[in-house]
Design a protein around this motif. Structure first.
Motif, PDB file in Angstrom:
ATOM      1  N   ASP A   1       0.789  -1.031   0.058  1.00  0.00           N
ATOM      2  CA  ASP A   1       0.086  -0.035  -0.026  1.00  0.00           C
ATOM      3  C   ASP A   1       0.854   1.191  -0.110  1.00  0.00           C
ATOM      4  OD1 ASP A   1      -2.260  -1.627  -0.144  1.00  0.00           O
ATOM      5  OD2 ASP A   1      -2.668  -1.370   2.126  1.00  0.00           O
TER       6      ASP A   1
ATOM      7  N   PRO B   1       1.661   2.293  -4.294  1.00  0.00           N
ATOM      8  CA  PRO B   1       0.666   2.338  -5.158  1.00  0.00           C
ATOM      9  C   PRO B   1       1.168   2.410  -6.698  1.00  0.00           C
ATOM     10  CG  PRO B   1       0.201   4.147  -4.210  1.00  0.00           C
ATOM     11  CD  PRO B   1       1.332   3.419  -3.417  1.00  0.00           C
TER      12      PRO B   1
ATOM     13  N   THR C   1      -4.277  -8.725  -1.914  1.00  0.00           N
ATOM     14  CA  THR C   1      -3.167  -7.828  -2.155  1.00  0.00           C
ATOM     15  C   THR C   1      -2.451  -8.512  -3.477  1.00  0.00           C
ATOM     16  OG1 THR C   1      -1.004  -6.937  -1.542  1.00  0.00           O
ATOM     17  CG2 THR C   1      -1.614  -9.487  -0.610  1.00  0.00           C
TER      18      THR C   1
END
Length: 409
Positions: free
Chosen positions: A260, A263, A297
């Motif tokens: 995260d 990105p 993910t």
């Protein structure tokens, strides 16, 4: 074509052999040296210059087919062979392999590997010896058939002649920031490795590592060409397991949180944890993969520790206990086994990263390109050394030369 004589040439690896156990235990540095007592058997000091042993097969047409034997940077760790010593290797090669080599059929790479590298008194040869001798045998087969080593591999393993280059992955060593800039300026496909091999580099709760990942992402955006989006691949040497948790769900959550932070980039995390044995590693990594799937993910884990030989790689690939497997070439041994390892991964739907070690030589690095391209590995390591420029030049130029040769009518 036959072998008329055999030469041995002690040499230098492109980096140093390091005692991983001592470094993990907190060994301090003094300049480039580590100070303190070694912990891994066979190491006279925590860091020593890497030794290699070249073997040259003098062929009946007058050419010499060379290969280089060596271990890996962290020899003796996680089930790997002990520290490589060139004089000990030379004694074994002279005694056991010279007679076999003089009777070898060098026109067939797989046949010669099977006969020359067979066990001695029921014991497998050291993988470093298998690695170097098989390089020489591959070059001899290429010379005999007037083909590139890649074409020999394709012919003997039933593979099509490749048409697509393999992405190149560069490693930074400890000079992270400068070497990341070099990688970005050169536009490498996968970066930066990062060498996150100590508590200081990982940080409490992984904060130092997290900040480094953020910085790499920013640096690519700041100085990279428009549209340049390399894969971000970090080797954390088991420190997520040591510092965060050995629970697969905790590891998966940590990796997802790192993804995260960057990105727009594909994230690879190599060696998130060391569960202590081959069986435990397969089970643990399989559980991490499942937990990451549950989180949704896109990050991927790469197995390295406890995944050394062809049989180890088969265990991880068939259990889908990683998204990618690092095939660390000197640990696998024979180049024939390295080819088989890549093919097992591809058949199992698992990514194949043809790696190796910074302690290798220009010769072994160039031959690894032929293995990677012939088998169409998912990525290959720029090696040897830790300087980026030299490794990218050696591997990149060899790949370019290979495709120029393959395109020749």
């Amino acid at each position: 074509m036959h072998i008329e004589d055999i030469l041995l040439a002690p040499g230098h690896g492109a980096f140093f052999y390091d005692d991983q156990a001592a470094i993990r235990a907190g060994a301090e540095t003094d300049g480039f040296r580590y100070v303190g007592s070694p912990r891994t058997p066979g190491f006279p000091a925590i860091r020593i210059p890497a030794e290699t042993l070249g073997i040259g097969l003098v062929l009946s047409n007058g050419s010499v087919a060379w290969g280089d034997m060596m271990g890996v940077q962290y020899s003796g760790a996680a089930g790997r062979d002990p520290l490589f010593r060139s004089e000990q290797a030379a004694q074994l090669v002279r005694r056991e392999l010279f007679p076999r080599l003089r009777n070898a059929n060098v026109s067939s790479f797989r046949t010669s590997c099977a006969s020359v590298l067979a066990p001695v008194d029921g014991q497998r040869l050291p993988t470093a010896i298998e690695y170097g001798v098989s390089q020489a045998l591959l070059r001899a087969a290429a010379d005999a058939g007037k083909r590139t080593p890649a074409e020999v591999i394709c012919a003997e393993f039933g593979l099509p002649i490749p048409a697509t280059p393999v992405p190149i992955y560069a490693q930074s060593g400890d000079a992270r920031e400068i070497n990341v800039d070099k990688m970005i300026m050169r536009g490498v496909d996968v970066l930066p490795h990062g060498l996150i091999n100590s508590r200081a580099k990982f940080g409490a709760e992984g904060q130092t590592f997290r900040e480094f990942v953020r910085w790499v992402g920013r640096r690519i955006r700041d100085i990279g060409d428009p549209g340049y989006t390399p894969i971000l691949h970090f080797d954390v040497y088991g420190w997520i397991g040591q510092e965060i948790s050995l629970d697969p769900h905790d590891i998966a959550r940590f990796i997802a949180s790192i993804a995260d932070e960057v990105p727009g980039f594909q994230l690879h995390i190599e060696c998130p944890a060391d569960f202590g044995s081959l069986t435990a590693q397969v089970d643990g990594y399989g559980a991490i993969v499942e937990a990451m799937r549950g989180l949704g993910t896109t990050a991927k884990i790469v197995v390295d520790e406890r995944c050394n030989t062809l049989s180890d790689i088969e265990a991880f690939a068939r259990a889908h206990a990683a998204h990618l497997v690092q095939i660390k070439m000197p640990d696998v041994g024979s180049l024939a086994d390295n080819v088989s390892a890549i093919l097992v991964c591809k058949q199992s739907g698992v990514g194949a990263y043809l790696g190796g070690s910074c302690v290798e030589t220009d010769l072994s690095a160039r031959l690894s390109v032929h293995v990677a391209v012939a088998t169409q590995a998912d990525m290959m390591l720029a090696k040897p050394g830790m300087g980026v420029d030299e490794a990218v030049s050696i591997v990149g130029n060899e790949q370019s030369r290979l495709f120029a040769a393959l395109a020749r009518p």
